[in-house]
Design a protein around this motif. Sequence first.
Motif, PDB file in Angstrom:
ATOM      1  N   SER A 143       7.351  31.565  32.192  1.00 21.51           N
ATOM      2  CA  SER A 143       9.037  31.950  31.757  1.00 21.51           C
ATOM      3  C   SER A 143       8.641  33.193  33.422  1.00 21.51           C
ATOM      4  O   SER A 143       9.465  34.101  32.765  1.00 21.51           O
ATOM      5  CB  SER A 143       9.489  32.434  30.982  1.00 21.51           C
ATOM      6  OG  SER A 143       8.752  32.797  30.321  1.00 21.51           O
ATOM      7  N   ALA A 144       7.453  33.879  33.381  1.00 26.48           N
ATOM      8  CA  ALA A 144       7.673  35.092  33.708  1.00 26.48           C
ATOM      9  C   ALA A 144       7.890  35.220  35.142  1.00 26.48           C
ATOM     10  O   ALA A 144       7.431  34.271  35.789  1.00 26.48           O
ATOM     11  CB  ALA A 144       5.492  35.760  33.852  1.00 26.48           C
ATOM     12  N   ASP A 145       7.770  36.406  35.245  1.00 22.67           N
ATOM     13  CA  ASP A 145       8.809  36.162  37.104  1.00 22.67           C
ATOM     14  C   ASP A 145       7.989  36.941  38.190  1.00 22.67           C
ATOM     15  O   ASP A 145       7.565  37.636  38.327  1.00 22.67           O
ATOM     16  CB  ASP A 145       9.520  37.612  36.446  1.00 22.67           C
ATOM     17  CG  ASP A 145      10.486  36.963  38.422  1.00 22.67           C
ATOM     18  OD1 ASP A 145      10.500  36.532  38.864  1.00 22.67           O
ATOM     19  OD2 ASP A 145      11.555  38.315  38.708  1.00 22.67           O
ATOM     20  N   MET A 146       6.318  36.041  37.690  1.00 25.81           N
ATOM     21  CA  MET A 146       5.744  36.457  38.864  1.00 25.81           C
ATOM     22  C   MET A 146       4.700  35.266  38.518  1.00 25.81           C
ATOM     23  O   MET A 146       4.624  34.244  38.430  1.00 25.81           O
ATOM     24  CB  MET A 146       4.649  37.740  38.429  1.00 25.81           C
ATOM     25  CG  MET A 146       4.020  37.394  37.294  1.00 25.81           C
ATOM     26  SD  MET A 146       3.472  38.758  36.468  1.00 25.81           S
ATOM     27  CE  MET A 146       4.081  39.877  36.584  1.00 25.81           C
ATOM     28  N   PRO A 147       4.285  34.950  39.909  1.00 28.96           N
ATOM     29  CA  PRO A 147       3.227  33.681  40.446  1.00 28.96           C
ATOM     30  C   PRO A 147       1.687  33.766  39.142  1.00 28.96           C
ATOM     31  O   PRO A 147       1.509  34.720  38.719  1.00 28.96           O
ATOM     32  CB  PRO A 147       2.559  33.844  41.520  1.00 28.96           C
ATOM     33  CG  PRO A 147       3.176  35.386  42.490  1.00 28.96           C
ATOM     34  CD  PRO A 147       4.065  35.559  41.059  1.00 28.96           C
ATOM     35  N   VAL A 148       1.455  32.745  38.746  1.00 26.69           N
ATOM     36  CA  VAL A 148       0.302  32.627  37.316  1.00 26.69           C
ATOM     37  C   VAL A 148      -0.205  30.923  37.963  1.00 26.69           C
ATOM     38  O   VAL A 148       0.362  30.314  38.203  1.00 26.69           O
ATOM     39  CB  VAL A 148       0.963  31.964  35.788  1.00 26.69           C
ATOM     40  CG1 VAL A 148       0.482  31.727  34.888  1.00 26.69           C
ATOM     41  CG2 VAL A 148       2.281  32.540  35.937  1.00 26.69           C
ATOM     42  N   VAL A 149      -1.465  31.502  37.965  1.00 26.98           N
ATOM     43  CA  VAL A 149      -2.395  30.751  38.659  1.00 26.98           C
ATOM     44  C   VAL A 149      -3.522  29.964  37.267  1.00 26.98           C
ATOM     45  O   VAL A 149      -4.333  31.202  36.557  1.00 26.98           O
ATOM     46  CB  VAL A 149      -3.112  30.730  39.107  1.00 26.98           C
ATOM     47  CG1 VAL A 149      -4.261  29.423  40.049  1.00 26.98           C
ATOM     48  CG2 VAL A 149      -2.602  30.978  41.321  1.00 26.98           C
ATOM     49  N   GLN A 315       0.210  32.663  48.389  1.00 22.01           N
ATOM     50  CA  GLN A 315       1.120  31.935  48.938  1.00 22.01           C
ATOM     51  C   GLN A 315       2.325  31.999  48.267  1.00 22.01           C
ATOM     52  O   GLN A 315       3.445  31.592  49.072  1.00 22.01           O
ATOM     53  CB  GLN A 315       0.885  30.258  48.770  1.00 22.01           C
ATOM     54  CG  GLN A 315      -0.233  29.774  50.271  1.00 22.01           C
ATOM     55  CD  GLN A 315      -1.046  28.469  49.299  1.00 22.01           C
ATOM     56  OE1 GLN A 315      -0.932  27.380  49.310  1.00 22.01           O
ATOM     57  NE2 GLN A 315      -2.509  28.299  50.045  1.00 22.01           N
ATOM     58  N   ARG A 316       2.238  31.784  47.241  1.00 22.99           N
ATOM     59  CA  ARG A 316       3.869  31.595  46.357  1.00 22.99           C
ATOM     60  C   ARG A 316       4.297  32.858  47.068  1.00 22.99           C
ATOM     61  O   ARG A 316       5.720  33.119  46.347  1.00 22.99           O
ATOM     62  CB  ARG A 316       3.282  32.021  44.582  1.00 22.99           C
ATOM     63  CG  ARG A 316       4.608  31.267  43.889  1.00 22.99           C
ATOM     64  CD  ARG A 316       4.464  30.775  42.611  1.00 22.99           C
ATOM     65  NE  ARG A 316       3.708  29.020  42.615  1.00 22.99           N
ATOM     66  CZ  ARG A 316       4.338  28.105  42.547  1.00 22.99           C
ATOM     67  NH1 ARG A 316       6.066  28.268  43.154  1.00 22.99           N
ATOM     68  NH2 ARG A 316       3.780  26.704  43.441  1.00 22.99           N
ATOM     69  N   LEU A 317       4.043  34.562  46.450  1.00 26.13           N
ATOM     70  CA  LEU A 317       4.553  35.462  46.966  1.00 26.13           C
ATOM     71  C   LEU A 317       4.884  35.256  48.403  1.00 26.13           C
ATOM     72  O   LEU A 317       6.297  35.887  48.819  1.00 26.13           O
ATOM     73  CB  LEU A 317       3.796  36.217  46.891  1.00 26.13           C
ATOM     74  CG  LEU A 317       3.014  37.021  45.695  1.00 26.13           C
ATOM     75  CD1 LEU A 317       1.884  37.932  45.844  1.00 26.13           C
ATOM     76  CD2 LEU A 317       4.254  37.732  44.879  1.00 26.13           C
ATOM     77  N   ILE A 318       4.705  34.650  49.440  1.00 20.61           N
ATOM     78  CA  ILE A 318       5.207  35.196  50.794  1.00 20.61           C
ATOM     79  C   ILE A 318       6.136  33.448  50.667  1.00 20.61           C
ATOM     80  O   ILE A 318       7.162  34.356  51.197  1.00 20.61           O
ATOM     81  CB  ILE A 318       3.968  34.659  51.551  1.00 20.61           C
ATOM     82  CG1 ILE A 318       3.017  35.295  51.858  1.00 20.61           C
ATOM     83  CG2 ILE A 318       4.578  33.750  52.680  1.00 20.61           C
ATOM     84  CD1 ILE A 318       1.537  34.916  52.645  1.00 20.61           C
TER      85      ILE A 318
END
Length: 345
Positions: A143-149, A315-318
């Motif tokens: 649910s965070a508004d940023m990529p998670v790995v 990749q997700r940010l781009i």
Amino acid sequence: MERKVNLKDVARDADVSLSTASHALNGTAPLTIEVRERVLDSAKRLGYLDRRRRKATIATLRVLLLAIPDDAAPQSDLNLVSWTILNGLRRECERRGIRIVPYVSTGRRIDGTEVRQIALSERADGIVVLNDDQPELIRSLASADMPVVIVNGEDPAMLVDTVTPENRFGARLGIEHLLALGHRRILHLTWKGRTTIQRRYDGFSDAYFAAQLPVPDDMIIEAEGYEPRHGEAAIDALLDRDPTMKGATAVFCAADNLALGCLKALADRNIRVPDAVSVLGFDDIVPGEFSRPPLSTVSVPTDRLGAAALALIEQRLIANDPQRPAHRLELGCHLVLRGSIAPPR
């Protein structure tokens, strides 16, 4: 017609050389965090960053929140796998000028709410979690508004990106080698670990299925944990019950730590390796090279997992696409043969 902002404009505004600006935007050389952030701030303010992002030609990761459970934090011989992963990630972040914000849990479980709050306060661009893939944590971080790995973990629900060794394939590779040597009664020494360890049992079974042989389910031995002392205790207990070790001619250990304990237990009983029984590990940690005999193992690319995680975040940010499906990246393993394996006699 308004002139497009170019890299020279960014370099001039940030008061750096053209090459430094290029390195800062592309992550191609080690720079100080201050210089890289100054260049990126200029690129963003001048509109250059948005244009490059749309063309998918810029590395946008500047700040990374790294969450690890407390048992992975202390550097010791018992968690060499975790420390190799962390060192690989640290080196890659240094090379790219990415600032790491560390978070170490107060227990074995990571608090997803606390991680999200710290990531927001530190203005992190992404979150990397090591060794914790509990469903409640993944749901919280998704649910965070940023990529998670998740690194060295799995997400069956595919809510977030994950990167892990190909545990199942690696185990199958090792067992297929033992079967090709003529071993049939192969003992599998494991423990109740996370899904990544379960995959190593799956690979054990896969190899038997592929060879059209029955899976020897009676050959599964569970230790209390993954430490060498746990492996030693499990083999000692088995030998006390059955000196033939259920007729095993080889032991496949779900981790090198277990294999090191197995070697000690066998040596204490004067059971020669590999003359009487072969031993195969998994992970390829350094102590295995110096055991007696040197440990054959399935080598895991632990030092590459961090860089792979950063690539997934970038990749997700781009892409900047909320509907982008979760990616599961598995890195291949390979067999390292030393002195602990031989054909059965």
